[in-house]
Design an enzyme around this catalytic site. Structure first.
Site, PDB file in Angstrom:
ATOM      1  CD  GLN B 237      48.230  49.066  27.083  1.00 50.29           C
ATOM      2  OE1 GLN B 237      48.115  48.036  27.726  1.00 50.29           O
ATOM      3  NE2 GLN B 237      49.363  49.387  26.476  1.00 50.29           N
ATOM      4  NE  ARG B 384      58.274  49.184  31.641  1.00 53.83           N
ATOM      5  CZ  ARG B 384      58.028  49.967  32.660  1.00 53.83           C
ATOM      6  NH1 ARG B 384      57.320  49.533  33.664  1.00 53.83           N
ATOM      7  NH2 ARG B 384      58.506  51.181  32.684  1.00 53.83           N
ATOM      8  CB  CYS B 385      58.894  44.278  25.111  1.00 52.40           C
ATOM      9  SG  CYS B 385      57.898  42.961  24.457  1.00 52.40           S
TER      10      CYS B 385
END
Lengths: 164, 806
Positions: B237, B384-385
């Site tokens: 990522q 996902r935060c």
């Protein structure tokens, strides 16, 4: 290492041959020996459906099918469902309705949906949700996948009606 | 203007710029099975790596014998810590300032820990060889409970740190303590709470879970000994950060390392960290001189690569008796597992947990977080935060509900009277943040109206009466949430990863015929960057999005950036994109002025062209300008039309939203049914409404998973009980509801186009909405707090413990 088997099967309409150990899984033979990398490996335990291919008219999770079991079988993968010049309506509808994000589940999803719409050409939303429940998606929340499949069914049925 | 000239509206529509529900350019390859994920990479002579992993959660490794494995035909090497030690690679630094074993160095600290790395000619032989490596272990006492880890006589987990009283984030107070981190004013918070009429305190646990993207982590490392170049393709990522880390660890000059993130099959935080598999594959490739692939299987993914959450939050909130919140304090025990491998900006070991005052104007607050070692897998990523924002949002949204019950007040009203008001922005929170913009009341009223809130409460009251009268066995829960996120890390002055400032970047090249390529420091994992970043550029440069290629993920070509996580792509790289587009436009204006023989200031920008003010029939389109930039000598202006922008954001962005979940609960079976889920998001300027809606659907489904069934659970001796998708809950199409999405639009004042980011909002807001629905169903029967996940058994247990089974 066990002696290799001589596998003969039909993949996406083409007869293919491969040498593989008896213990090799269909997904590995497809991906590594036949270089068909559309179907993916997500769990290797039959839960996620990223490896879904069509074998003799049924959806199977190719991560838990031995290649030996596919001897003589007709296999269809995402690569055999449409071509760049003539996409299958499911491929078009997944794009139209934003039914994919990272794309990892998509080949399995579309391959499963392709069989589902042959099993049940006019499904309800509930039937689509049940019929697709062997294929996991982590990105979309399924809502747009369901929408895409229902839209594809409607389009296929309209085309069929027009042809009659 | 002649009649053939398209209108402004037509030209604007032709751009497919910001605001357009543009179809995705990525989809053609994905729908045809032509994605290129790491496991699709096949290089000549490539070998396969696989790990011998520890079956024990805490044990001494007394011997490792690879002889039988090495004797197996097709096995090339077996690496252990002893082999890595001369290279100083048997340990590696973590993103959190700690260090982590690459391969077991004398002991193992969690089940699934990497012990030896087998390299073989194919993945089957590698798997066989893993079974043939003989490892002797000597059991040590296991600690899986972070509170027990802090007891005086708890076993020492990290013997390598013995005697080190100072950690990366200040003093360590115990041999299993990692850090204490604080924000706010403790005295002020305690004074405010002490003087309040109503105080509630609650321990709220946000369970350990896992991002579990459908594609697991992996890489292909390829050392080219002829040219001295190392290429690593992998599920990264943050590819540039991986390049820098690889250079620092290996000693290979950074220009000789190329890191490529190919298509990534979902990340959700799982692919931010640097894992032993990457290091071992690189070392194996250097040793063997051929490419080495390592791809973990699902069980390895769930057991060993980064988990998320595992926060024990003791929260206290106080108010006046009419519901005005006066203070908040929280103490958190954060279970970080065996190594502190959290992926947070360096100065924030508890991430942005201090966003936990949420959407409310709370005058005094204090938080303290203690990080603790246990015999569990390392990690602590933002699933996902943004960093620890889900934990913060969950705590405040639960505390609000608990306070409402204590006050015997409607929870929607309690929120309404405590929201930060629109005219208070920019708002300084008691915990040190400056919220950029918001209009919470407008969003809230819109949401309540949309679901018919009053009617739902009336129906619920009737349902309770019917239940008590024996007419039904189903209860109705109305789960409310108003969340405020903090994303877009972040300003270089206080945000870095391993010393690298958290700016991001975009480089644009306009081609002579008027199309373009732009490269960014981020990397899409499904977010659709190739679609949406082209839209931003289209609006800025007047080049249609369909004529702009977006490229990410190759460190040899993309400008340096910190990658994609924490909803930072749009706030940071999106801003860089807009700024680079503006640089293109500034140069284009000078070229147009020359071509039109006017002064720069006599031109105005008009969608896709510069036109002479007051004489708009005289203009040069961006395509004409681009051609001129390459085909004629313009005095005082360099040829070409390119720009690069590195954007250091002045502040974070603060997306917010109002979510309402209506849930039916069967008291006798514990089953739930989601009747309605309404999600209003305000992510500032909306770049692509279709993509936003898709992000919201997906994030809500991950929230559904976490709230209703997902956890990484351990037994008392540290065995992972949820290591496969049979045990680890991922919702299918069958149990996932349909969602209704809605929006308001409050632009960020400091972002060049006002965008705030949205990918993580639905997870941050979704979890409390689902959980509050469960709690709300039982509020009338006295339920205060029940820990997630609310699976059928746990909901049944709530009903049972409340005496509802008669």
């Amino acid at each position: 290492m066990a002696e290799k088997m001589h596998l003969k099967l039909t993949v996406n309409g083409k007869p293919v041959e491969a040498l593989a150990e008896p213990r090799e899984l269909l997904i590995h033979v497809l991906r590594e020996r036949l270089e068909i990398t559309g179907p993916h490996i997500g769990c290797e335990t039959s839960h996620c459906g990223a490896c879904t291919v069509d074998m003799d008219g049924r959806s199977v999770k190719s991560c838990t099918v031995l290649a030996a079991q596919a001897q003589g079988a007709q296999i269809t993968t995402i690569e055999g469902i449409g071509t760049p010049d003539a996409l299958h309506v499911l491929q078009e509808m997944f794009r139209e309705h934003h039914g994919l994000q990272c794309g990892f589940c998509t080949p399995g999803m579309i391959t499963r949906a392709w069989r589902l719409l042959q099993e049940n050409p006019d499904p309800t939303e509930e039937e689509v949700r049940f019929g697709m429940s062997g294929n996991l998606c982590r990105c979309t929340g399924y809502q747009n996948i369901v929408k895409a499949i229902l839209a594809a069914a409607a389009e296929l049925n309209a085309a069929k009606e027009a042809a009659q | 203007m002649n009649e053939m000239t398209p209108s402004r509206e037509e030209r604007t529509a032709n751009l497919k710029g910001t605001g357009c529900a543009r179809k995705r350019v990525e989809d053609a390859r994905f729908t045809q099975g032509k994605g290129n994920y790491v496991d699709d990479v096949k290089l000549p002579g490539m070998l396969f790596g696989d790990f011998v992993r520890s079956p024990h959660a805490h044990a001494r490794v007394t011997s490792i014998d690879p002889a039988a494995a090495l004797a197996l035909p097709g096995v090339v090497a077996v690496l252990t810590a002893k082999d890595l030690e001369p290279l100083n690679l048997h340990w590696m630094p973590t993103l959190a300032g700690d260090r982590q074993m690459v391969l077991a160095d004398g002991k193992v600290l969690f089940q699934g820990q990497e012990v030896a790395f087998v390299v073989a000619e194919d993945r089957y032989i590698a798997a066989d060889a893993v079974d043939l490596v003989e490892v002797e272990y000597e059991d040590l006492p296991v600690v899986v409970d972070p509170y027990k880890a802090l007891e005086d006589d708890a076993p020492v987990l990290r013997e390598d740190l013995e005697g080190q009283d100072e950690g990366a984030h200040g003093p360590r107070r115990h041999h299993n303590h990692i850090f204490r981190w604080e924000a706010g004013d403790r005295e002020a918070a305690e004074a405010a709470i002490g003087g309040s009429e109503v105080v509630v305190s609650e321990r709220i646990y946000y369970q350990r879970t896992h991002p579990c993207p459908l594609e697991t982590c992996g890489c292909v490392a390829s050392m080219d000994k002829v040219n001295g170049k190392l290429t690593v393709r992998g599920t990264f990522q943050a590819p540039h950060v991986v390049r820098t880390v690889a250079s620092l660890l290996s000693g290979i000059d950074e220009h000789n390392i190329r890191v490529i993130s190919p298509d990534i099959g979902g990340g959700f935080g799982n692919k931010v960290g640097v894992y032993p598999g990457y290091v071992c594959a690189i070392v194996a490739s250097i040793v063997t001189g051929v490419p080495v692939k390592w791809v973990e299987d699902r069980m390895e993914n769930l057991m060993a690569t980064a988990f998320a959450r595992d926060y024990w939050m003791d929260g206290t909130i106080s108010a006046t008796k009419d519901g005005r919140i006066t203070g908040l304090k929280a103490h958190v025990i954060a279970d970080h597992g065996a190594f502190d491998a959290c992926a947070d900006p360096t100065k924030f070991p508890a991430g942005f947990f201090h966003i936990c005052t949420g959407s409310y104007d709370i005058p005094a607050a204090h938080v303290a977080v203690d990080g603790v070692y246990t015999n569990k897998a390392p990690g602590g990523v933002a699933y996902r935060c943004s960093f620890r924002v889900t934990e913060a949002a969950y705590m405040i949204e639960r505390l609000i509900e608990i306070l409402a019950a204590k006050l015997d007040m409607d929870a929607a009203e309690l929120r309404r009277i405590n929201f930060i008001k629109a005219d208070q922005f920019p708002y300084q929170s008691a915990l040190g943040w400056e919220y950029d913009s918001g209009d919470y009341h407008t969003a809230w009223e819109k949401a309540l109206r949309a679901v018919g809130y009053e009617g739902l409460r009336a129906e619920q009251a009737q349902r309770i009466a019917d239940f008590k009268a024996g007419k039904t066995r189903k209860l109705l829960g109305i789960g409310l949430t108003h969340f405020t996120e903090i994303v877009g890390a972040g300003p270089v002055k206080n945000c870095d990863i391993l010393g690298m400032g958290m700016f991001d970047s975009c480089e644009i090249r306009i081609h002579p015929t008027g199309s373009a390529i732009a490269r960014l420091g981020t990397i899409s994992q499904g977010q659709g960057h190739a679609t949406t970043f082209a839209q931003i550029l289209a609006s800025e440069t007047g080049i249609p999005a369909d004529q702009i290629t977006i490229e990410e993920g190759d460190t040899d070509t993309a400008p340096y950036g910190l990658g994609t996580y924490g909803s930072r792509s749009t706030p940071v790289a999106g801003a860089a994109t807009a700024m680079a587009g503006r640089k293109i436009r500034a140069k284009a204006q000078m070229i147009a002025a020359y071509l039109l023989e006017v002064h720069d200031d006599d031109l105005e920008w008009d969608v896709d062209r510069f036109a002479v003010k007051g004489a708009t029939e005289r203009f040069k389109t961006m395509a004409e300008i681009a051609y001129a930039a390459y085909n004629q000598a313009i005095p005082g202006i360099e040829p070409g039309l390119e720009a690069v922008s590195y954007y250091d954001p002045p502040n974070m962005t603060y997306p917010f939203g109002a979510y309402i979940c209506v849930m039916e609960i069967d008291v006798d079976t514990g089953e739930h049914g989601i009747r309605q889920f309404y999600a209003l998001d305000d992510c500032g300027t909306r770049i692509n409404p279709m993509v936003i809606e898709g992000q919201v659907h997906g994030g809500l489904t991950e929230a559904l998973a976490i709230a209703m069934g997902q956890e990484i659970a351990y037994d008392d001796i540290g065995n992972v009980k949820t290591g496969t998708l049979m045990d680890f809950f991922l919702p299918t199409a069958w149990e996932t509801p349909n969602y209704t999405t809605d929006w308001t639009e409050t632009p960020s004042p400091h972002h060049p186009i006002g965008a705030k980011g949205v990918g993580e909002s639905p997870n941050v807001g979704g979890v409390p909405a689902f959980s509050n629905a469960v709690h709300d169903a039982f509020r009338a029967f006295g339920l205060t707090q029940s820990h997630m996940p609310h699976d059928h058994w746990r909901i049944w247990k709530i009903a049972h413990d409340l005496g509802l089974h008669g």
